[in-house]
Design an enzyme around this catalytic site. Structure first.
Site, PDB file in Angstrom:
ATOM      1  N   THR A  15     -64.343  12.275 -23.220  1.00  0.00           N
ATOM      2  CA  THR A  15     -62.896  12.062 -23.085  1.00  0.00           C
ATOM      3  C   THR A  15     -62.147  13.371 -22.953  1.00  0.00           C
ATOM      4  O   THR A  15     -61.137  13.463 -22.256  1.00  0.00           O
ATOM      5  CB  THR A  15     -62.377  11.293 -24.320  1.00  0.00           C
ATOM      6  OG1 THR A  15     -62.933   9.993 -24.285  1.00  0.00           O
ATOM      7  CG2 THR A  15     -60.872  11.201 -24.343  1.00  0.00           C
ATOM      8  N   THR A  95     -67.016  12.052 -27.864  1.00  0.00           N
ATOM      9  CA  THR A  95     -67.074  11.863 -29.321  1.00  0.00           C
ATOM     10  C   THR A  95     -68.062  10.778 -29.752  1.00  0.00           C
ATOM     11  O   THR A  95     -68.493  10.760 -30.899  1.00  0.00           O
ATOM     12  CB  THR A  95     -65.679  11.511 -29.874  1.00  0.00           C
ATOM     13  OG1 THR A  95     -65.222  10.308 -29.254  1.00  0.00           O
ATOM     14  CG2 THR A  95     -64.700  12.634 -29.636  1.00  0.00           C
ATOM     15  N   ASP A  96     -68.432   9.860 -28.834  1.00  0.00           N
ATOM     16  CA  ASP A  96     -69.287   8.738 -29.238  1.00  0.00           C
ATOM     17  C   ASP A  96     -70.593   9.192 -29.880  1.00  0.00           C
ATOM     18  O   ASP A  96     -71.027   8.633 -30.890  1.00  0.00           O
ATOM     19  CB  ASP A  96     -69.632   7.849 -28.032  1.00  0.00           C
ATOM     20  CG  ASP A  96     -68.458   7.016 -27.556  1.00  0.00           C
ATOM     21  OD1 ASP A  96     -67.323   7.263 -28.013  1.00  0.00           O
ATOM     22  OD2 ASP A  96     -68.676   6.126 -26.718  1.00  0.00           O
TER      23      ASP A  96
HETATM   24  C1  SIN Z   1     -64.897  10.109 -26.251  1.00  0.00           C
HETATM   25  O1  SIN Z   1     -65.233  11.161 -25.784  1.00  0.00           O
HETATM   26  O2  SIN Z   1     -64.024  10.068 -27.145  1.00  0.00           O
HETATM   27  C2  SIN Z   1     -65.446   8.784 -25.848  1.00  0.00           C
HETATM   28  C3  SIN Z   1     -66.312   8.787 -24.653  1.00  0.00           C
HETATM   29  C4  SIN Z   1     -67.505   9.667 -24.817  1.00  0.00           C
HETATM   30  O3  SIN Z   1     -68.084   9.739 -25.901  1.00  0.00           O
HETATM   31  O4  SIN Z   1     -67.891  10.282 -23.825  1.00  0.00           O
END
Ligand code: SIN
Length: 333
Positions: A15, A95-96
């Site tokens: 993200t 973040t995932d």
């Molecule tokens: C994010 O980055 O917050 C969600 C999507 C990902 O992990 O690439």
């Protein structure tokens, strides 16, 4: 710039590199669009603090990141750290699965220089993106001598976490990451990192698994425990012959009685089985009255959640850790 500091910024997507059509829809966007040099170049003031270099081993949503990508990211870090003049490394990441990449690096890199992962919960096109501040703060932590020798760090929303303990606990809030009852190591604001915990010797003395060049990470499956364990699902996973299997058991890593013969057979067939828990806190009890690990041949994940127990088993098997040493490894991780 009046500094000799040098920072490598590694982009991997997520993200933080995402873009959406409308600033009002901060959860509707495409991840992994903006290249790392453009992303970091748009962070006000960053270039005043260090000479910056960039690497982009992958560009994807972190839900797509696999073991091959982990090794490519690790190699980008190692290539950067081969320069003795480099002060530290920042990795931008979705973040995932950020906690998994951070944990893998934590247990497979031994350099004392800071390696700091960060991400964002909102894309750069949102009304109030969190990415620029997170990158700036991660850089300030990576440039701070107090960050050395603490293992891999994660900086999100002004908090400094250890890769050992941090996890993503919220689907969408900017305050998505927590180290639970271990707590965070410190905070970072106004360009200043502050550690409010003394050096934890367990972080500096963590087990680091050495991966020979060209080593692949073996496949380790995770089975999610729930009421009325599903023997067919477990059988299908065992039949696919993973090198290891992490069972995310209920409560204290419990596995229904009906599934235990399958677990015992998997162990006899050479699959390493690790018993973890699907809860968020605590340490799985080995040889509890409800589960005899010694007779079934299972390892317990100690305090690791299933996704980190999987990473550690992949590293340990790739590094050739003997099965008799695995429990000790989990106990020290
Ligand atoms: C994010 O980055 O917050 C969600 C999507 C990902 O992990 O690439």
């Amino acid at each position: 710039m009046k500094t000799n500091a040098q920072l490598l910024i590694i982009g991997t997507g997520g993200t933080i590199a995402g873009a959406g059509a409308s600033p009002e829809l901060s959860t509707r966007y495409e991840a992994a669009k903006v290249p790392i040099a453009a992303l970091a170049g748009a962070v006000p003031g960053l270039a005043d603090h260090a000479r910056l270099s960039f690497a982009q081993p992958v560009q994807k949503g972190s839900y797509e990141i696999d073991a091959t990508d982990w090794l490519a990211i690790r190699q980008a870090v190692l290539t950067g750290l081969a320069d003795p003049a480099l002060t530290g490394v920042v990795i931008t990441h979705g973040t995932d699965t950020l906690e998994e990449t951070a944990f893998l690096l934590h247990h497979s890199l031994s350099d004392p220089r800071p390696v700091v992962l960060t991400g964002a919960m909102r894309p750069g096109t949102a009304h109030s993106p969190d990415g620029p501040a997170n990158v700036f703060n991660a850089a300030m932590v990576a440039l701070d001598p107090a960050s050395r020798d603490r293992g891999v760090l994660v900086v999100m929303n002004e908090r400094i976490h250890s890769a050992a303990w941090v996890g993503k606990r919220h689907f969408s809030s900017v305050e998505a990451f927590s180290s639970g009852s271990f707590g965070e190591l410190g905070s970072v604001a106004d360009g200043q990192a502050g550690f409010h915990r003394a050096h934890d010797p367990s972080l500096a003395a963590r087990p680091v698994l050495d991966l020979a060049p060209g080593t692949d990470l073996p496949r380790v499956a995770v089975v999610f425990g729930h009421s009325g364990g599903d023997a067919d699902t477990l059988a299908a996973i065992i039949a696919s012959r993973p090198a290891g299997l992490v069972y995310a058991g209920t409560g204290n890593g419990n596995i229904p009685l009906a599934l235990r013969p399958q677990i015992a057979q998997a162990v006899r067939d050479g699959i390493v089985v690790v018993r973890a828990g699907r809860g968020l806190e605590g340490t799985i009890t080995r040889n509890s009255p409800m589960f005899d690990d010694d007779s079934l041949g299972t390892i317990t994940a100690a305090r690791l959640p299933p996704q980190k127990a999987r990473v550690l088993l992949m590293l340990a098997l790739a590094a050739g850790t003997r099965s008799g040493d695995l429990q000790g490894l989990y106990d020290r991780a």
